[in-house]
Design an enzyme around this catalytic site. Structure first.
Site, PDB file in Angstrom:
ATOM      1  N   CYS A 195       0.734  -1.001   0.030  1.00  0.00           N
ATOM      2  CA  CYS A 195       0.057   0.033  -0.019  1.00  0.00           C
ATOM      3  C   CYS A 195       0.831   1.354   0.207  1.00  0.00           C
ATOM      4  O   CYS A 195       0.188   2.303  -0.272  1.00  0.00           O
ATOM      5  CB  CYS A 195      -0.873  -0.187   1.050  1.00  0.00           C
ATOM      6  SG  CYS A 195      -1.989  -1.530   1.190  1.00  0.00           S
ATOM      7  N   HIS A 221      -3.331   6.649   2.137  1.00  0.00           N
ATOM      8  CA  HIS A 221      -3.931   5.339   1.825  1.00  0.00           C
ATOM      9  C   HIS A 221      -5.318   5.015   2.295  1.00  0.00           C
ATOM     10  O   HIS A 221      -5.376   5.235   3.607  1.00  0.00           O
ATOM     11  CB  HIS A 221      -2.912   4.395   2.174  1.00  0.00           C
ATOM     12  CG  HIS A 221      -3.347   2.818   2.071  1.00  0.00           C
ATOM     13  ND1 HIS A 221      -3.857   2.410   0.909  1.00  0.00           N
ATOM     14  CD2 HIS A 221      -3.670   1.563   2.844  1.00  0.00           C
ATOM     15  CE1 HIS A 221      -4.245   1.167   0.987  1.00  0.00           C
ATOM     16  NE2 HIS A 221      -4.107   0.919   2.272  1.00  0.00           N
ATOM     17  N   ASN A 247     -10.267  -0.819   0.168  1.00  0.00           N
ATOM     18  CA  ASN A 247      -8.876  -0.636  -0.078  1.00  0.00           C
ATOM     19  C   ASN A 247      -8.166  -1.236  -1.411  1.00  0.00           C
ATOM     20  O   ASN A 247      -8.362  -2.472  -1.554  1.00  0.00           O
ATOM     21  CB  ASN A 247      -8.384  -1.429   1.028  1.00  0.00           C
ATOM     22  CG  ASN A 247      -6.852  -1.459   1.208  1.00  0.00           C
ATOM     23  OD1 ASN A 247      -6.052  -1.080   0.399  1.00  0.00           O
ATOM     24  ND2 ASN A 247      -6.322  -1.619   2.449  1.00  0.00           N
TER      25      ASN A 247
END
Length: 320
Positions: free
Chosen positions: A112, A245, A275
């Site tokens: 990420c 993120h 996500n």
């Protein structure tokens, strides 16, 4: 001395929307359970497009918006943990498809944090004076990495891609950087492969699916990552907006308090995408340019920060 700037942004997501209620029909979960813990309400899931397809769509958009020909590109970098296959790289597939015959291309695997690491790398390439233009893309098809019977992970992730065109500039646009790794910890693992050869014992049976220690990642984000961001902000000054993120709405809420910054400065879209790992920051950036919260060429400052498996974490302060 050469500098680098973000001159264009773009994003793309598959058309298929999967809501929390949709997931409740195939696993033991509910909209209330997912939303209260993560803030996620829906995500995009690819039906037949692979990671390179999503990344290529973004690349074409960036070329069209800029008016550049693909031959003018010097490099293509793609951040991903869900490549089409081990080789060729997603970046090489994009480079070949769009016809960027003069560009070199490679992937960056930093979970990420991948887009931030890739953007920092690209900025150094241009700052060296050897290169003038390149694409930096974050792209993921995480749906193919999930165990869809495991609600601890399957409800969290989605598919998508976003990216930027980075070009040479006469002015400095990158004002702060902090890149970090702690390989002694994992937190997030995906795509384990068995060691198979005529000489191996054949007993290893690794888990091929995405695995995440959610509590460990949460604690890591709100403690270690927030401390890193706070130090960068204290050194370089508070930016206009924070683009972190998009893992969990509670992480953003807690980090705003830890850093002592107004929550209104933290942009969010995980409600609609879930996500998307390396794609989350460039998607968020592109969406907020599209809705005019952010304006390229306005001299607004933004802090981009990724954190995840590795463990990896990294932040950049950029003037757009």
């Amino acid at each position: 001395m050469a500098f680098a700037k973000i001159s264009q942004v773009a994003h793309y997501a598959p058309a298929q929307v999967v809501t929390d209620d949709d997931l409740s029909k195939i696993m033991d979960t509910s909209d209330e359970w997912i939303r209260s813990r993560t803030g996620i309400q829906e995500r995009r899931i690819s039906l037949n497009e692979n990671t390179s397809d999503l990344a290529t769509n973004v690349a074409y958009q960036l070329l069209e918006k800029s008016g550049l020909s693909p031959e003018e590109l010097d490099f293509v970098l793609v951040a991903t943990i869900s490549p089409d296959n081990s080789m060729p790289s997603v970046a090489a597939r994009v480079q070949g498809t769009i016809g960027a015959v003069n560009a070199f291309a490679f992937d960056i695997t930093a979970a990420c944090s991948g887009f931030v690491f890739a953007l920092a790398t690209a900025e150094k390439l241009i700052k060296s004076g050897a290169y003038k233009k390149g694409l930096v893309i974050g792209a993921e098809v995480l749906s193919k990495t999930l165990d869809w019977s495991d609600r601890a992970t399957a409800v969290l992730f989605g598919d998508g891609a976003g990216g930027v065109l980075l070009e040479e500039s006469e002015e400095e646009h990158f004002f702060g950087e902090s890149l970090n790794t702690d390989g002694s910890k994992g937190g997030l693992e995906s795509g384990a492969s068995a060691v198979i050869s005529p000489y191996s014992d054949g007993t290893e049976q690794p888990n091929p699916y995405m695995q995440m220690d959610g509590k460990a990642i949460f604690d890591f984000a709100v403690k270690t990552v927030s401390k890193s961001i706070k130090a960068l902000v204290e050194e370089k000054g508070e930016p206009d907006y924070f683009l972190l993120h998009q893992a969990n709405i509670r992480i953003l809420d807690t980090m705003a308090k830890k850093i002592d910054v107004s929550r209104d400065k933290f942009l969010a879209n995980m409600m609609s995408y879930g996500n998307t790992s390396a794609a989350s920051i460039p998607i968020l950036l592109s969406e907020n340019v599209a809705n005019e919260t952010l304006k390229l060429g306005s001299d607004q400052t933004i802090l981009l920060s990724g954190f995840g498996g590795g463990l990896t974490w990294g932040s950049l302060i950029v003037k757009i």
